[in-house]
Design a protein around this motif. Structure first.
Motif, PDB file in Angstrom:
ATOM      1  N   UNK A 137       0.829  -1.202   0.000  1.00  0.00           N
ATOM      2  CA  UNK A 137       0.000   0.000   0.000  1.00  0.00           C
ATOM      3  C   UNK A 137       0.867   1.258   0.000  1.00  0.00           C
ATOM      4  N   UNK A 138       1.966   1.215   0.742  1.00  0.00           N
ATOM      5  CA  UNK A 138       2.877   2.355   0.795  1.00  0.00           C
ATOM      6  C   UNK A 138       3.422   2.664  -0.592  1.00  0.00           C
ATOM      7  N   UNK A 139       3.905   1.643  -1.271  1.00  0.00           N
ATOM      8  CA  UNK A 139       4.499   1.839  -2.593  1.00  0.00           C
ATOM      9  C   UNK A 139       3.441   2.263  -3.608  1.00  0.00           C
ATOM     10  N   UNK A 140       2.261   1.670  -3.544  1.00  0.00           N
ATOM     11  CA  UNK A 140       1.183   2.021  -4.487  1.00  0.00           C
ATOM     12  C   UNK A 140       0.779   3.475  -4.329  1.00  0.00           C
ATOM     13  N   UNK A 141       0.730   3.946  -3.089  1.00  0.00           N
ATOM     14  CA  UNK A 141       0.328   5.325  -2.837  1.00  0.00           C
ATOM     15  C   UNK A 141       1.334   6.315  -3.438  1.00  0.00           C
ATOM     16  N   UNK A 142       2.627   6.092  -3.200  1.00  0.00           N
ATOM     17  CA  UNK A 142       3.630   7.028  -3.709  1.00  0.00           C
ATOM     18  C   UNK A 142       3.767   6.932  -5.231  1.00  0.00           C
ATOM     19  N   UNK A 143       3.549   5.769  -5.782  1.00  0.00           N
ATOM     20  CA  UNK A 143       3.572   5.638  -7.236  1.00  0.00           C
ATOM     21  C   UNK A 143       2.416   6.416  -7.856  1.00  0.00           C
ATOM     22  N   UNK A 144       1.249   6.343  -7.234  1.00  0.00           N
ATOM     23  CA  UNK A 144       0.091   7.082  -7.736  1.00  0.00           C
ATOM     24  C   UNK A 144       0.321   8.591  -7.628  1.00  0.00           C
ATOM     25  N   UNK A 145       0.942   9.023  -6.533  1.00  0.00           N
ATOM     26  CA  UNK A 145       1.241  10.445  -6.365  1.00  0.00           C
ATOM     27  C   UNK A 145       2.241  10.918  -7.428  1.00  0.00           C
ATOM     28  N   UNK A 146       3.221  10.083  -7.724  1.00  0.00           N
ATOM     29  CA  UNK A 146       4.218  10.426  -8.739  1.00  0.00           C
ATOM     30  C   UNK A 146       3.557  10.598 -10.104  1.00  0.00           C
ATOM     31  N   UNK A 147       2.682   9.686 -10.449  1.00  0.00           N
ATOM     32  CA  UNK A 147       2.003   9.745 -11.747  1.00  0.00           C
ATOM     33  C   UNK A 147       1.080  10.973 -11.823  1.00  0.00           C
ATOM     34  N   UNK A 148       0.395  11.259 -10.732  1.00  0.00           N
ATOM     35  CA  UNK A 148      -0.490  12.426 -10.708  1.00  0.00           C
ATOM     36  C   UNK A 148       0.313  13.713 -10.847  1.00  0.00           C
ATOM     37  N   UNK A 149       1.393  13.829 -10.078  1.00  0.00           N
ATOM     38  CA  UNK A 149       2.241  15.011 -10.142  1.00  0.00           C
ATOM     39  C   UNK A 149       2.827  15.175 -11.546  1.00  0.00           C
ATOM     40  N   UNK A 150       3.335  14.096 -12.108  1.00  0.00           N
ATOM     41  CA  UNK A 150       3.944  14.150 -13.438  1.00  0.00           C
ATOM     42  C   UNK A 150       2.934  14.592 -14.494  1.00  0.00           C
ATOM     43  N   UNK A 151       1.719  14.039 -14.415  1.00  0.00           N
ATOM     44  CA  UNK A 151       0.679  14.392 -15.390  1.00  0.00           C
ATOM     45  C   UNK A 151       0.382  15.891 -15.330  1.00  0.00           C
ATOM     46  N   UNK A 152       0.304  16.439 -14.135  1.00  0.00           N
ATOM     47  CA  UNK A 152       0.026  17.871 -13.992  1.00  0.00           C
ATOM     48  C   UNK A 152       1.201  18.707 -14.488  1.00  0.00           C
ATOM     49  N   UNK A 153       2.423  18.236 -14.263  1.00  0.00           N
ATOM     50  CA  UNK A 153       3.599  18.943 -14.759  1.00  0.00           C
ATOM     51  C   UNK A 153       3.640  18.909 -16.288  1.00  0.00           C
ATOM     52  N   UNK A 154       3.347  17.732 -16.873  1.00  0.00           N
ATOM     53  CA  UNK A 154       3.313  17.632 -18.333  1.00  0.00           C
ATOM     54  C   UNK A 154       2.338  18.652 -18.923  1.00  0.00           C
ATOM     55  N   UNK A 155       1.133  18.709 -18.311  1.00  0.00           N
ATOM     56  CA  UNK A 155       0.095  19.610 -18.816  1.00  0.00           C
ATOM     57  C   UNK A 155       0.521  21.059 -18.671  1.00  0.00           C
TER      58      UNK A 155
END
Length: 289
Positions: free
Chosen positions: A265-283
């Protein structure tokens, strides 16, 4: 009332950014793409950040495989222990196997390092769209006070400041100081009139771990209760008029203690945060190309 547009997914946001790069004109007046090599460099930075996300997912998959393998082995061993015969006069007996698995911490360390590295590659790309920024790290961007000439990317950094700080501190502690104790993995069988079998969950600190001792003395003083876990037990029996008793319930459960979380759960949470942050940065970056 018009519904807000949904945020693009990680892959969709990256594809839109790549399309924006393709459409951008190469000109001496362009803030980023003054020559063809600039586009090659820029896209390479983005792909490095993407490759690091793939690496993070690889370590998540490794942990999932380890957990499944360990559980299957634990179930097999526990069934064998539960099937053992005991003398009638034995009212309570238990069999347990627990072991510390450093492999989980190795995977966690590599996972955190991959995400932090990916963020730094992304920071360099974002920095190219900000006046006065030259190959910054994500930590550098975290400390920048937003100015109009910085563009929208810096506001994404500020919006995720709490997570970025949490990840950085956790990663620095684990990767540079190696203080997280190897989590305990295994199983326990307890016989008290009825048999209770439990698989011990693999947990890690939820937030930046505190420094602990790892010495011969500290290991010798370890208790039966694994670090990071709480144990609860139910044992109830009824008595009959003839003087006999019968156990009607016996259960044991291990759960994460306060401040701990299952490693998956710890790893899944930080991976999801990374993807969300990256998507917003890309945009955000795509709007200024």
């Amino acid at each position: 009332m018009k519904k807000p547009s949904p945020q693009p997914t990680y892959h969709d946001a990256m594809e839109m950014l790549l399309q924006a790069i393709d459409a951008a004109l190469i000109s001496s007046d362009h803030p980023i793409f003054k020559k063809e090599d600039d586009k090659e460099f820029y896209e390479t930075q983005l792909m490095f950040s993407y490759r690091k996300q793939q690496a993070a997912q690889h370590h998540i998959d490794n942990v999932d495989t380890m957990l499944k393998t360990a559980k299957a082995d634990a179930v097999k061993r526990a069934k064998a222990a539960a099937a053992k015969k005991h003398p009638d006069n034995v009212v309570a007996s238990s069999a347990s196997v627990t072991w510390s698995s450093e492999a989980y911490i190795h995977e966690l360390s590599a996972f955190l390092a991959a995400i932090r590295s990916g963020l730094d590659f992304l920071a360099v790309a974002a920095g190219r769209s900000m006046k006065g920024m030259t190959n910054p790290s994500m930590h550098t961007l975290e400390g920048v006070e937003p100015k109009p000439h910085h563009g929208p990317a810096i506001h994404v950094v500020k919006a995720h400041a709490s997570w970025l700080k949490e990840l950085r501190e956790y990663r620095d502690e684990v990767v540079h100081r190696v203080v997280v104790q190897a989590p305990t993995s295994g199983w326990l069988v307890s016989k008290k009139g009825k048999t209770s079998t439990v698989i011990i969950p693999v947990v890690v600190p939820r937030t930046t771990p505190k420094r602990g001792y790892d010495t011969r003395r500290s290991r010798a003083l370890e208790t039966d209760l694994p670090v990071g876990l709480s144990r609860s037990e139910w044992h109830a029996s009824v008595g009959y008029d003839d003087g006999t008793t019968e156990v009607v319930e016996h259960k044991i459960r291990y759960e994460p203690a306060d401040g701990y979380i299952p490693i998956a759960k710890f790893m899944a949470r930080h991976n999801a945060e990374y993807r969300k942050f990256s998507a917003e940065m890309f945009a955000a970056i795509a709007t200024v190309l």
